[in-house]
Design a protein around this motif. Structure first.
Motif, PDB file in Angstrom:
ATOM      1  N   THR A 371       0.831  -1.214   0.000  1.00  0.00           N
ATOM      2  CA  THR A 371       0.000   0.000   0.000  1.00  0.00           C
ATOM      3  C   THR A 371       0.858   1.253   0.000  1.00  0.00           C
ATOM      4  OG1 THR A 371      -1.760  -1.172   1.186  1.00  0.00           O
ATOM      5  CG2 THR A 371      -1.816   1.232   1.217  1.00  0.00           C
ATOM      6  N   VAL A 372       1.901   1.265   0.829  1.00  0.00           N
ATOM      7  CA  VAL A 372       2.787   2.437   0.880  1.00  0.00           C
ATOM      8  C   VAL A 372       3.503   2.623  -0.450  1.00  0.00           C
ATOM      9  CG1 VAL A 372       4.833   3.400   1.982  1.00  0.00           C
ATOM     10  CG2 VAL A 372       3.061   2.314   3.375  1.00  0.00           C
ATOM     11  N   PHE A 373       3.971   1.531  -1.042  1.00  0.00           N
ATOM     12  CA  PHE A 373       4.655   1.630  -2.333  1.00  0.00           C
ATOM     13  C   PHE A 373       3.730   2.191  -3.414  1.00  0.00           C
ATOM     14  CE2 PHE A 373       5.438  -0.432  -6.469  1.00  0.00           C
ATOM     15  CZ  PHE A 373       6.667   0.131  -6.775  1.00  0.00           C
ATOM     16  N   LYS A 374       2.543   1.638  -3.515  1.00  0.00           N
ATOM     17  CA  LYS A 374       1.611   2.126  -4.532  1.00  0.00           C
ATOM     18  C   LYS A 374       1.136   3.539  -4.223  1.00  0.00           C
ATOM     19  CE  LYS A 374      -0.029  -2.462  -5.891  1.00  0.00           C
ATOM     20  NZ  LYS A 374      -1.195  -3.345  -6.092  1.00  0.00           N
ATOM     21  N   PHE A 375       1.009   3.857  -2.950  1.00  0.00           N
ATOM     22  CA  PHE A 375       0.612   5.220  -2.578  1.00  0.00           C
ATOM     23  C   PHE A 375       1.677   6.231  -3.004  1.00  0.00           C
ATOM     24  CE2 PHE A 375       0.660   8.743   0.472  1.00  0.00           C
ATOM     25  CZ  PHE A 375      -0.632   9.217   0.326  1.00  0.00           C
ATOM     26  N   LEU A 376       2.944   5.879  -2.840  1.00  0.00           N
ATOM     27  CA  LEU A 376       4.021   6.784  -3.247  1.00  0.00           C
ATOM     28  C   LEU A 376       4.046   6.950  -4.766  1.00  0.00           C
ATOM     29  CD1 LEU A 376       6.915   5.652  -0.880  1.00  0.00           C
ATOM     30  CD2 LEU A 376       5.491   7.690  -0.692  1.00  0.00           C
ATOM     31  N   VAL A 377       3.835   5.866  -5.494  1.00  0.00           N
ATOM     32  CA  VAL A 377       3.818   5.957  -6.955  1.00  0.00           C
ATOM     33  C   VAL A 377       2.662   6.832  -7.420  1.00  0.00           C
ATOM     34  CG1 VAL A 377       3.565   4.654  -9.097  1.00  0.00           C
ATOM     35  CG2 VAL A 377       4.989   3.753  -7.246  1.00  0.00           C
ATOM     36  N   ILE A 378       1.475   6.552  -6.882  1.00  0.00           N
ATOM     37  CA  ILE A 378       0.312   7.353  -7.252  1.00  0.00           C
ATOM     38  C   ILE A 378       0.484   8.792  -6.792  1.00  0.00           C
ATOM     39  CG2 ILE A 378      -2.164   7.642  -6.871  1.00  0.00           C
ATOM     40  CD1 ILE A 378      -2.397   4.630  -6.649  1.00  0.00           C
ATOM     41  N   GLY A 379       1.008   8.973  -5.578  1.00  0.00           N
ATOM     42  CA  GLY A 379       1.158  10.324  -5.043  1.00  0.00           C
ATOM     43  C   GLY A 379       2.104  11.183  -5.855  1.00  0.00           C
ATOM     44  N   MET A 380       3.265  10.645  -6.221  1.00  0.00           N
ATOM     45  CA  MET A 380       4.220  11.427  -7.006  1.00  0.00           C
ATOM     46  C   MET A 380       3.687  11.733  -8.402  1.00  0.00           C
ATOM     47  SD  MET A 380       7.965   9.870  -5.920  1.00  0.00           S
ATOM     48  CE  MET A 380       7.522   8.187  -6.343  1.00  0.00           C
TER      49      MET A 380
END
Length: 401
Positions: A371-380
């Protein structure tokens, strides 16, 4: 008696048809359905996450008809992921539809944001970036024709420099054209008042790029170098660039104010945030679809998650803008309350990404590392898209006010 040519049992519908067929029981209260609406709770059998037409219908059906559901929706919206999970699970009747909620909060946030920008830029009049009233007052104070000509040339040179500096911004070039015509007309009127019999003098003409146009009488003649002029040009190049004329002074004053008070641009950026967020909702759903492709969720399900996510962001921005409007008044009546509103605004801004992270975890149910990994990708990716839309809008808002 049955027909022997017909099969005893009709064939089962294909899986794709069965997936879009109306359920036999209400998804909200599990009561047996006898029509398109549940006779117990009233929820419709049409699911907006299964058909685009139903999603559009949800927007326009009873758009302004708000009841107790709005308060329940806003209450549960403060809990990350609660509404999106329940809505996707079939519990839709208790909440306001996601698109309707998002549009309403966007309109309210955009309306309040206008007051925040006007308060931050109260010295700027919207739509009057180019002003010529200062030049007219200077012309009225001139006592000789030479003074009027000097003021006119300085004003036209300042407008030409402004055209080269910010002329590419939308709507600026027509204002500069009007301002140049007004300066020339005011100069001719003042010269006619001072010396009615004086012959008209040459004026500085500007080209399409804002640079002074070449005189037709000397267009083909090569420039004659002059040692004094060359030294002057070198000295001018060493000095920091300035924009002449009253208009140039106004723009330089605004730029200096932005350097001294960067919160003006920050407020302008926050003011255009509702519009930018409204534009980027479909792209946010696309990012969710790509990152959670193997969950086999429909695109409209990701749209629901994106709408409720952005509705929460709009609600947070709305509270931040209300704090910004109440801060100056509270500072003169209750200092502690003004500090509290400032602290609340800071917590709301920093809490938005945390809210989205927790919501993404609860809705999609993956482990925290994924979740954190995908959140960072989506967030950036989303932050880059947001800046590409919001920064030019905020810059234009600063220069156009």
């Amino acid at each position: 008696m049955s027909d022997p040519l017909l099969p005893a049992h009709p064939p089962a519908p294909p899986a794709s048809v069965a997936a879009h067929a109306a359920p036999a029981r209400c998804e909200n209260c599990e009561a047996p359905l006898q029509g398109e609406y549940c006779h117990v709770c009233g929820q419709s059998t049409h699911s907006p996450v299964r058909h685009v037409g139903h999603a559009v219908e949800e927007v326009f059906e009873s758009f302004w008809h708000l009841d107790g559901r709005i308060f329940r929706t806003l209450r549960d919206l403060f809990v990350p992921g609660r509404i999106a999970t329940r809505y996707l699970g079939g519990h839709r009747v208790r909440y306001v539809a996601p698109m309707r909620l998002f549009v309403i909060l966007t309109l309210l946030t955009f309306f309040v944001a206008r007051f925040v920008v006007q308060d931050a830029m109260q010295d700027h009049a919207p739509g009057q970036m180019v002003r010529t009233d200062d030049v007219a007052s200077q012309f009225a104070q001139a006592r000789t024709v030479g003074d009027v000509e000097t003021m006119r040339d300085d004003a036209l040179a300042g407008l030409a420099e402004t055209r080269r500096t910010v002329g590419a911004l939308p709507g600026v070039s027509p204002q500069l054209d009007v301002a140049e015509d007004a300066v020339r007309a005011q100069a001719r009127e003042r010269i006619a008042a001072l010396a009615p019999d004086a012959a008209p003098t040459a004026e500085i003409a500007t080209g399409a790029d804002g640079a002074p146009a070449a005189d037709s009488s000397t267009a083909g003649a090569p420039p004659v170098p002059d040692a004094a002029s060359a030294e002057t040009e070198i000295e001018t190049a060493r000095r920091p660039p300035t924009i002449g004329g009253p208009l140039g002074e106004r723009i330089e004053r605004n730029l200096s104010r932005l350097n001294d008070e960067p919160q003006i641009y920050v407020r302008a950026l926050l003011a255009v945030a509702p519009t930018a967020l409204f534009i980027l909702v479909p792209l946010f759903a696309v990012l969710l679809k790509l990152l959670y492709l193997f969950q086999r969720r429909l695109y409209l399900e990701h749209v629901v998650v994106g709408l409720y996510s952005h509705a929460a962001l709009m609600l947070g921005l709305l509270l931040v803008f209300c704090c910004a409007l109440a801060g100056p008044w509270l500072a003169t009546h209750a200092v502690w309350a003004a500090r509290a509103t400032g602290l609340l605004s800071t917590l709301l801004l920093w809490g938005m990404p945390v809210y989205l992270l927790v919501m993404q975890k609860r809705v999609y149910g993956q482990s925290w590392p994924w979740t954190v990994f995908k959140f960072l990708v989506i967030g950036m990716s989303y932050f880059a898209l947001f800046l590409s839309v919001a920064v030019p809008m905020a810059g234009y808002a600063v220069y156009a006010m």
